[in-house]
Design a protein around this motif. Sequence first.
Motif, short mmCIF file in Angstrom:
data_model
loop_
_atom_site.label_atom_id
_atom_site.label_comp_id
_atom_site.label_asym_id
_atom_site.label_seq_id
_atom_site.Cartn_x
_atom_site.Cartn_y
_atom_site.Cartn_z
N ALA B 5 -14.60 -1.14 4.05
CA ALA B 5 -15.45 -0.25 3.25
C ALA B 5 -16.71 0.21 3.97
O ALA B 5 -17.22 1.29 3.72
N VAL B 6 -17.16 -0.61 4.90
CA VAL B 6 -18.40 -0.30 5.60
C VAL B 6 -18.33 1.00 6.39
O VAL B 6 -19.35 1.59 6.70
N TYR B 7 -17.12 1.43 6.72
CA TYR B 7 -16.99 2.59 7.60
C TYR B 7 -16.88 3.93 6.84
O TYR B 7 -16.58 4.95 7.45
N GLY B 8 -17.08 3.88 5.53
CA GLY B 8 -17.18 5.09 4.73
C GLY B 8 -16.10 6.13 4.93
O GLY B 8 -14.93 5.89 4.58
N PRO B 9 -16.46 7.28 5.53
CA PRO B 9 -15.54 8.43 5.54
C PRO B 9 -14.23 8.19 6.27
O PRO B 9 -13.31 9.00 6.13
N ILE B 10 -14.11 7.14 7.06
CA ILE B 10 -12.87 6.95 7.81
C ILE B 10 -12.05 5.76 7.30
O ILE B 10 -11.08 5.35 7.94
N ASP B 11 -12.44 5.21 6.15
CA ASP B 11 -11.74 4.03 5.63
C ASP B 11 -10.23 4.20 5.58
O ASP B 11 -9.47 3.35 6.05
N GLN B 12 -9.80 5.29 4.98
CA GLN B 12 -8.35 5.51 4.82
C GLN B 12 -7.66 5.66 6.17
O GLN B 12 -6.54 5.19 6.37
N ASP B 13 -8.34 6.33 7.08
CA ASP B 13 -7.72 6.56 8.40
C ASP B 13 -7.66 5.28 9.22
O ASP B 13 -6.79 5.12 10.07
N LEU B 14 -8.60 4.39 8.97
CA LEU B 14 -8.57 3.11 9.67
C LEU B 14 -7.35 2.29 9.22
O LEU B 14 -6.81 1.50 10.00
N ILE B 15 -6.93 2.50 7.98
CA ILE B 15 -5.70 1.84 7.52
C ILE B 15 -4.50 2.38 8.30
O ILE B 15 -3.59 1.64 8.66
N LYS B 16 -4.52 3.68 8.62
CA LYS B 16 -3.46 4.26 9.45
C LYS B 16 -3.44 3.60 10.84
O LYS B 16 -2.39 3.33 11.41
N VAL B 17 -4.62 3.37 11.38
CA VAL B 17 -4.72 2.70 12.69
C VAL B 17 -4.11 1.30 12.58
O VAL B 17 -3.34 0.87 13.44
N GLU B 18 -4.44 0.65 11.48
CA GLU B 18 -3.92 -0.70 11.23
C GLU B 18 -2.39 -0.67 11.17
O GLU B 18 -1.71 -1.56 11.71
N ASP B 19 -1.85 0.36 10.52
CA ASP B 19 -0.39 0.49 10.42
C ASP B 19 0.24 0.68 11.80
O ASP B 19 1.28 0.10 12.10
N ILE B 20 -0.41 1.49 12.63
CA ILE B 20 0.13 1.72 13.98
C ILE B 20 0.11 0.42 14.78
O ILE B 20 1.07 0.09 15.47
N ILE B 21 -0.97 -0.32 14.65
CA ILE B 21 -1.06 -1.60 15.37
C ILE B 21 0.03 -2.54 14.86
O ILE B 21 0.69 -3.23 15.64
N ARG B 22 0.25 -2.52 13.54
CA ARG B 22 1.28 -3.40 12.98
C ARG B 22 2.67 -3.00 13.48
O ARG B 22 3.49 -3.86 13.79
N GLU B 23 2.90 -1.68 13.57
CA GLU B 23 4.21 -1.21 14.06
C GLU B 23 4.49 -1.67 15.49
O GLU B 23 5.65 -1.81 15.87
N SER B 24 3.45 -1.87 16.26
CA SER B 24 3.69 -2.24 17.65
C SER B 24 4.27 -3.66 17.75
O SER B 24 4.66 -4.10 18.82
N ARG B 25 4.33 -4.36 16.62
CA ARG B 25 5.00 -5.67 16.61
C ARG B 25 6.50 -5.54 16.47
O ARG B 25 7.23 -6.53 16.67
N ASP B 26 6.96 -4.35 16.08
CA ASP B 26 8.40 -4.17 15.88
C ASP B 26 9.10 -3.98 17.22
O ASP B 26 9.32 -2.85 17.67
N VAL B 27 9.41 -5.06 17.87
CA VAL B 27 10.08 -4.99 19.17
C VAL B 27 11.42 -5.69 19.08
O VAL B 27 11.71 -6.43 18.13
N GLN B 28 12.20 -5.46 20.10
CA GLN B 28 13.58 -5.92 20.17
C GLN B 28 13.72 -7.45 20.14
O GLN B 28 14.72 -7.97 19.69
N PHE B 29 12.69 -8.16 20.61
CA PHE B 29 12.81 -9.60 20.75
C PHE B 29 12.02 -10.32 19.65
O PHE B 29 10.80 -10.16 19.57
N PRO B 30 12.70 -11.13 18.83
CA PRO B 30 12.00 -11.81 17.73
C PRO B 30 10.86 -12.71 18.21
O PRO B 30 9.81 -12.77 17.56
#
Lengths: 321, 321
Positions: B5-30
Motif C-alpha cells: 500500500a505504501v507505493y500508492g499509484p503503482i500498487d496494482q502493477d507491483l502485484i503484476k511484478v510479483e506474478d512475473i516473479i512467481r511465474e519464474s518458478r515454473d521450471v521443468q525441474f521440480p
Amino acid sequence: MQNFAVYGPIDQDLIKVEDIIRESRDVQFPWLSELLGHVLDKSGKRIRPAITLLAGRFYNYDLDRLVHMAASVELLHTATLVHDDTIDKAFVRRGTPTVNSLWDGSTAVLVGDYLFANSAEMVSRTANVRVMREFALTLMSICLGEMSQDFQAFSRRQNREHYLQRIGKKTASLFSMAAETGAVLSGAPEGVISSLKSYGYNLGMAFQITDDILDFTGQSDEMGKPVGSDLLQGTLTMPSIIYIEKCPDANPVLEFLKESRNTGSLEKALEEIVSSGSIEDAYKVANDFSMAALQALEILPQGPERGVLQQLAESNLIRRS
Amino acid sequence: MQNFAVYGPIDQDLIKVEDIIRESRDVQFPWLSELLGHVLDKSGKRIRPAITLLAGRFYNYDLDRLVHMAASVELLHTATLVHDDTIDKAFVRRGTPTVNSLWDGSTAVLVGDYLFANSAEMVSRTANVRVMREFALTLMSICLGEMSQDFQAFSRRQNREHYLQRIGKKTASLFSMAAETGAVLSGAPEGVISSLKSYGYNLGMAFQITDDILDFTGQSDEMGKPVGSDLLQGTLTMPSIIYIEKCPDANPVLEFLKESRNTGSLEKALEEIVSSGSIEDAYKVANDFSMAALQALEILPQGPERGVLQQLAESNLIRRS
C-alpha cells in the motif's frame, strides 16, 4: 601466446578478441587484476570465440561487433569454469591451480560472478537485442545443465535422455549460441542462422561426449584431473550409460553409485566399462553428432571459413586426446 | 502476501511484478521449483521494483516493459543475496533459513547463478539495448563492491572513501539502475533520467548507511542476524569509520581488527562506538544522502508518483528500524 593457426581466415581477428579479453583485466583494483590475470591468461583453444568469428564471415563481417561477441562467449565460458571448479572443489584446471585452491571458495564465487557480469557487458557492446537475449537464455540453460548434474549425482536413474539433455544445456547451448550470434550479427538470413546454430549445437554435443570419454581413457597428467573423476562424483556419462543399458541389472557401476563409493569399487566399475566396448559405442554417438554438424554446413557457400568449420567437426571424429 | 500500500499509484502493477516473479518458478525441474520458491517467496519490501515503476510513470508508462524491468531488478537483488549468504555462511535471511544452510553452498552458488541469468533474461524482454547495457554494468558494479568488501575485510586502512565507494557499487548502483531504467523505458528526456538516477543513487546510499547503523543498534531478533556482525566479519561501516576518525590512534576497533577478534573485544569495540556519539553522526551522513535524493526530485512534475518517491526518501530520514 597461443597459436591459433588452425582457424585460418580469422587468425588475426582472434588476436583482437584476445586483446579485448586481456583489456578486461585493466580494473581499478590491483587484487582483481591479479585474479583476472590468473583466470584469463591460461587460455584454452578459444574454439568458441573462433566459431563466432567464422560464423560471422558468410555475410556482412561486422568485425567490431563480432570480436566483442566472441570475447563475451569466451568470458562466459571462463565464468562457468570458475564456478564449476568451486563447486567440484577442483584443485587444477588446464594444468594451473584453480582460484578456489589458490584463494578460496568465496573469492571464486565473486570472480565468477564478475566474469558473468563482464561477459554480459561485452555482449551489450553489440547493441543487438537479439544476441543479448540469446546470451541470457544460454546462461539460463548452462545453469540448468549444471544444476541437473548436481541434483542427479549418484542417482541410479540417470539415463541416456537425462545425459543428452544435460550436456545439451551445459555445453552445446554455448557452442550453439557462439555460432548463432555470429550469424545474426553478420545479417545472415534465417535459414543460415538456423543451420549455423544447429552446427554449433551438434559440434558441442560431440565435443562434450568426447571429453567425457577421455575421462575414462585419458592419462591423469594430460587431463589435469584423475581418470574416472566424473563417476567418482556420481555423474554418469555416455560410456557408463551405454554400459548400464547393456547390463541393466546389478553391475559394478550401479553398485558404486549405491553404496561402495571407494577407490576399489570405482576401479572395478571403470575396468568393466572399458572392457565392455562401451567406449567405442560412445565414440559412435559422438561421431553421429559430428556428422550432423557437418551436414548442417551444407547449405553454406564453399570457402575457407566453411572449410575451417568442417575441420573442427572432422577433427572431433578422430579426437582421442 | 505483502502489503504494498505504501507505493500508492503503482500498487496494482507491483502485484503484476510479483506474478512475473512467481511465474519464474515454473521450471521443468521440480527440485528447482522448490528452491526458487524458497528463495522468492520470502519477499522483502520490493522497494527496488517499486522505484522502477514509479520512475516510469512521469512520461509514457509502458507497463509491459516496466513490469519486466522491475521483476529483473528484484531477481538481480535476490541473486546477490543468495551469493552473499553463501560467502558469509549466513544461516538466516529475512527470518528464513538460507539456501546454503538448508541445501549446501554448491547449490546456493548455482541457484544464485540461475537467478542472475533469469534476471538477464527478464531485462532482455524490454528489447531495449540501453537498459540491457545498464543492467550489465550494474551487475559488474555490484560484484566489484562485494569483492572490495571481501578483500578489505580486517584491513585497518578502511576509511570513509573506501566505504562510500564500496556501498555505492554494492547497493546504490542497483537503486540507481532501478530508477534510471524506469525513466529510460518511459521515454523520459535525459535531464529527467539523470535526476531519477541521482535520486536512486542517493536513496541507495542513505538506505545502506542506515542498514549498517542498524547492525549496531538493532535487536538481533529483528535483524535476523547478530548485532555487530559487520565488524565481526572485519567490515568497517559508517559508525566505526567515524569513531576511528575521532580516535585515530589505538582504540578497541583497530585492536579488534588487529588481533583479538573474540567476543569480548568485539563487545568492547561496539560499546565504544555507540557511546562515542558516532551512531548519530552516521545518521547525519545518511540524512545528507536522503536530502540529496529529495533534491533530485525537484525537477519532476508534482503528483502522486513524485509524492511516493519523496516519502521513500523521507522515511529513511527517520528510519530507526
